[in-house]
Design an enzyme around this catalytic site. Structure first.
Site, PDB file in Angstrom:
ATOM      1  N   ASP A  37       0.632  -1.230   0.046  1.00 37.09           N
ATOM      2  CA  ASP A  37      -0.152  -0.242  -0.054  1.00 37.09           C
ATOM      3  C   ASP A  37       0.808   1.312   0.022  1.00 37.09           C
ATOM      4  OD1 ASP A  37      -1.877   1.900   0.705  1.00 37.09           O
ATOM      5  OD2 ASP A  37      -3.001   0.358   1.815  1.00 37.09           O
ATOM      6  N   THR A  76      -7.000   3.432  -1.854  1.00 39.76           N
ATOM      7  CA  THR A  76      -6.865   2.180  -1.602  1.00 39.76           C
ATOM      8  C   THR A  76      -7.879   1.065  -2.282  1.00 39.76           C
ATOM      9  OG1 THR A  76      -5.641   2.701   0.470  1.00 39.76           O
ATOM     10  CG2 THR A  76      -6.566   0.323   0.316  1.00 39.76           C
ATOM     11  N   ASN A  97     -12.440   4.980  -1.792  1.00 42.13           N
ATOM     12  CA  ASN A  97     -12.708   4.310  -0.537  1.00 42.13           C
ATOM     13  C   ASN A  97     -14.161   4.442   0.022  1.00 42.13           C
ATOM     14  OD1 ASN A  97     -10.084   3.608  -0.558  1.00 42.13           O
ATOM     15  ND2 ASN A  97      -9.193   5.148   0.913  1.00 42.13           N
ATOM     16  N   LYS A 158      -5.684  -4.365   5.594  1.00 43.69           N
ATOM     17  CA  LYS A 158      -6.912  -3.420   5.869  1.00 43.69           C
ATOM     18  C   LYS A 158      -7.818  -4.490   5.067  1.00 43.69           C
ATOM     19  CE  LYS A 158      -4.649   0.828   4.713  1.00 43.69           C
ATOM     20  NZ  LYS A 158      -4.540   2.153   3.806  1.00 43.69           N
ATOM     21  N   ASP A 287       1.521   2.731   3.779  1.00 42.48           N
ATOM     22  CA  ASP A 287       0.637   3.686   3.540  1.00 42.48           C
ATOM     23  C   ASP A 287       0.252   4.358   4.842  1.00 42.48           C
ATOM     24  OD1 ASP A 287      -1.797   4.830   1.864  1.00 42.48           O
ATOM     25  OD2 ASP A 287      -2.726   4.023   3.663  1.00 42.48           O
ATOM     26  N   HIS A 291       1.178   8.211   5.472  1.00 35.44           N
ATOM     27  CA  HIS A 291       0.296   9.538   6.164  1.00 35.44           C
ATOM     28  C   HIS A 291       0.661  10.053   7.231  1.00 35.44           C
ATOM     29  CE1 HIS A 291      -3.058   8.772   3.210  1.00 35.44           C
ATOM     30  NE2 HIS A 291      -3.094   7.314   3.365  1.00 35.44           N
ATOM     31  N   ASP A 332      -1.454  -0.258  -4.883  1.00 30.77           N
ATOM     32  CA  ASP A 332      -2.568   0.332  -4.987  1.00 30.77           C
ATOM     33  C   ASP A 332      -2.698   1.613  -5.482  1.00 30.77           C
ATOM     34  OD1 ASP A 332      -1.690   0.818  -2.534  1.00 30.77           O
ATOM     35  OD2 ASP A 332      -3.773   0.924  -1.733  1.00 30.77           O
ATOM     36  N   HIS A 333      -1.651   2.456  -5.154  1.00 33.20           N
ATOM     37  CA  HIS A 333      -1.457   3.894  -5.576  1.00 33.20           C
ATOM     38  C   HIS A 333      -0.104   4.296  -5.127  1.00 33.20           C
ATOM     39  CE1 HIS A 333      -2.024   4.803  -1.461  1.00 33.20           C
ATOM     40  NE2 HIS A 333      -3.151   3.961  -1.017  1.00 33.20           N
ATOM     41  N   HIS A 475      -2.546  10.711  -0.792  1.00 35.12           N
ATOM     42  CA  HIS A 475      -2.483  10.420  -2.170  1.00 35.12           C
ATOM     43  C   HIS A 475      -4.054  10.721  -2.637  1.00 35.12           C
ATOM     44  CE1 HIS A 475      -4.613   6.996  -0.668  1.00 35.12           C
ATOM     45  NE2 HIS A 475      -3.708   6.842   0.414  1.00 35.12           N
TER      46      HIS A 475
END
Length: 543
Positions: A37, A76, A97, A158, A287, A291, A332-333, A475
């Site tokens: 992630d 995500t 999301n 997740k 991820d 963040h 995923d990104h 993101h």
């Protein structure tokens, strides 16, 4: 740093009798699909020369350093929905999301991508996990439909990662709920999950000392003030005993997920049956670190170096099983660093968004202009924006026109596209790096769920107003730093190569399907098969 639960689970594994069966040699026994992630192509490039473990092994295979999550909504859930379906969010139905359904029966009109909003008493924060919103099958589902003996397993940090990669028909699907690995209601925990939860509980109960910094990571350690006395950039993941929240935002977390995956592989004897099995793994810590601390501090350096070692341990474990496995790893990104550090590192135009584009601000102005008594807009002001469906068609058109005009006039906004403009745009099949902004928006757009407007910020504008509470970086943009991700394939004996031109994450599923002779009709998915053979032969079906 190696997560001790990996070793603990390996010790507790109960040896099972081998179930190896004869199978065509050209097909892999096991597909291992890993999503890291927020592992952007930029991070891959920055750290590539320093990897010595699992990432290093993967770079000896087939490397696409410029893979693309081609769509606009680089979040995500949409990203994970592309990896093993072969489809863009416009087909998967996973547009974000969260989205807004103004016709939802419950009071909370926000819908989480992996929930069943019809469950009585639920809301988008307190929800029942479900796969109902995913409109298309995953690779695992297709494999199981072709041969019911296929085992499909999905584990992730997740819930949305596990669900979107696993799909609707899985043998085991587990995610971290903040306290333990859990699954759907009434699903009995196998022994591997029970062992993993016990090992993780013991790990969390033990305090974590600050991790040592290598000379390379030391270079990244610089305090970046973000306001109100808060700074990031020098963290080393010290953790008090019992702090499960800090555990999740640390390298320990990915180690736990990989340990659980190893336990399920060994207990279920994946790859040792009569047909190819598949396990999907969502590593989420990168991820959370991105963040919380941004992408260029000591925190991200420690995270990626640790994940590299943990992946190396995991691949060594797979080697020990004797199974012929193929790995694909992607993300995923991507992600963007916090603007305060970017300002210090040569990017003076990086900034945070202001409240001028919120739906509260724009909606009030539109309501005043058109004589409406209530704000007609719903959404955050970035991405999808929905217009009150109770308005007459004529008034809705006026609201959309007025709102689009105001968004387009804001100096922070790159584009504001209406529903009609997006739907009039065909899905692009050209090189993803050449897509126009509206083509990126079209690949994210589902007319049943998407908004009446889509607003895209200009590059390097972070949609977080206040970094002093919660996330400092994020993101989700339409720009390359969020769209570009590595796509790496590895299999023992594979003659690797590197292709720097752009490919897409939707190409992963048809490429894996070709390795196991799983047929796909022309146009059945958005992606195309990537030839993983560097010579004149091809791993893709003949045209």
């Amino acid at each position: 740093m190696r997560f001790t639960a990996f070793a603990a689970i390996a010790i507790l594994l109960t040896p099972l009798p081998a179930m190896a069966q004869q199978r065509e040699a050209k097909k892999p026994d096991l597909i291992v699909a890993i999503s890291v992630d927020q592992f952007s192509a930029d991070l891959f490039q920055e750290y590539r020369q320093h990897f010595t473990g699992g990432f290093k092994r993967l770079t000896d295979g087939v490397v696409f350093p410029s893979g693309y999550q081609s769509h606009a909504a680089t979040e995500t859930c949409p990203g994970h929905s592309t990896i093993l379906t072969g489809d863009h969010p416009s087909r998967t139905g996973i547009i974000a999301n969260h989205w807004i359904d103004l016709h939802a029966a419950r009071e909370d009109k926000n819908v989480y991508c992996a929930e069943d909003e019809t469950v009585p008493g639920s809301n988008s924060d307190d929800y029942t996990v479900s796969d109902k919103h995913l409109k298309v099958p995953t690779l695992g589902e297709r494999m199981k439909k072709a041969n019911p003996a296929t085992r499909v397993v999905s584990v992730a940090g997740k819930d949305r990662a596990a669900v979107m990669m696993g799909g609707h028909d899985v043998d085991e699907l587990w995610w971290w709920d903040g306290k333990q690995f859990t699954s759907y209601a009434n699903r009995k925990a196998p022994a591997a999950v029970t062992r993993a939860n016990a090992a993780v509980a013991q790990q969390i109960a033990t305090a974590q000392a600050p991790l040592p910094l290598s000379p390379f990571c030391e270079r990244h350690s610089q305090a970046i003030p973000v306001g109100d006395g808060k700074s990031v950039g020098t963290g080393r993941f010290a953790r008090a005993a019992g702090d499960a929240g800090a555990f999740r935002i640390s390298p320990e977390f990915d180690g736990a997920v990989l340990a659980l995956a190893a336990g399920l592989i060994q207990d279920m004897q994946l790859g040792k049956g009569k047909t190819t099995d598949i396990i999907d793994i969502g590593a989420s810590a990168t991820d959370y670190v991105g963040h919380t601390y941004g992408t260029e501090g000591s925190e991200m350096c420690l995270q990626l170096m640790s994940l590299d070692r943990d992946l190396g341990d995991f691949f060594d474990f797979l080697d020990s099983t004797g199974v012929d496995y193929v790995v694909v790893l992607t993300a995923d990104h991507g992600g963007n660093d916090l603007p305060e550090r970017e300002n210090m590192h040569g990017i003076p135009d990086a900034k945070r968004v202001t409240g001028s584009i919120s739906t509260k601000t724009i909606g009030k102005a539109v309501a005043d202009e058109l004589g409406l008594s209530e704000n007609p807009l719903h959404g955050s002001g970035v991405g999808d924006i929905w217009v009150d469906p109770s308005l007459t068609p004529g008034m809705r058109d006026k609201v959309i026109e007025a709102a689009a005009k105001r968004y387009r006039a804001d100096p922070q906004v790159a584009a504001a596209f209406t529903r009609d403009e997006i739907m009039a745009t065909p899905i692009s099949h050209g090189p993803p790096e050449q897509w126009s902004l509206i083509e990126r928006a079209r690949a994210s757009y589902d007319p049943q769920r998407s908004g009446d407007l889509l607003v895209a910020l200009k590059p390097r504008i972070t949609p977080i107003i206040d970094p002093t509470h919660g996330s400092v970086a994020t993101h989700g943009s339409i720009w390359g730093y969020d769209r570009r991700v590595p796509i790496l394939f590895w299999r023992k004996g594979m003659a690797g190569y590197e292709q720097p031109l752009g490919v897409e994450t939707v190409d992963i599923m048809p490429s894996l399907a070709a390795l196991i002779d799983l047929p796909l009709a022309p146009g059945e998915v958005d992606g195309r098969c990537l030839d993983l053979d560097p010579g004149p032969a091809s791993t893709c079906p003949a045209k």
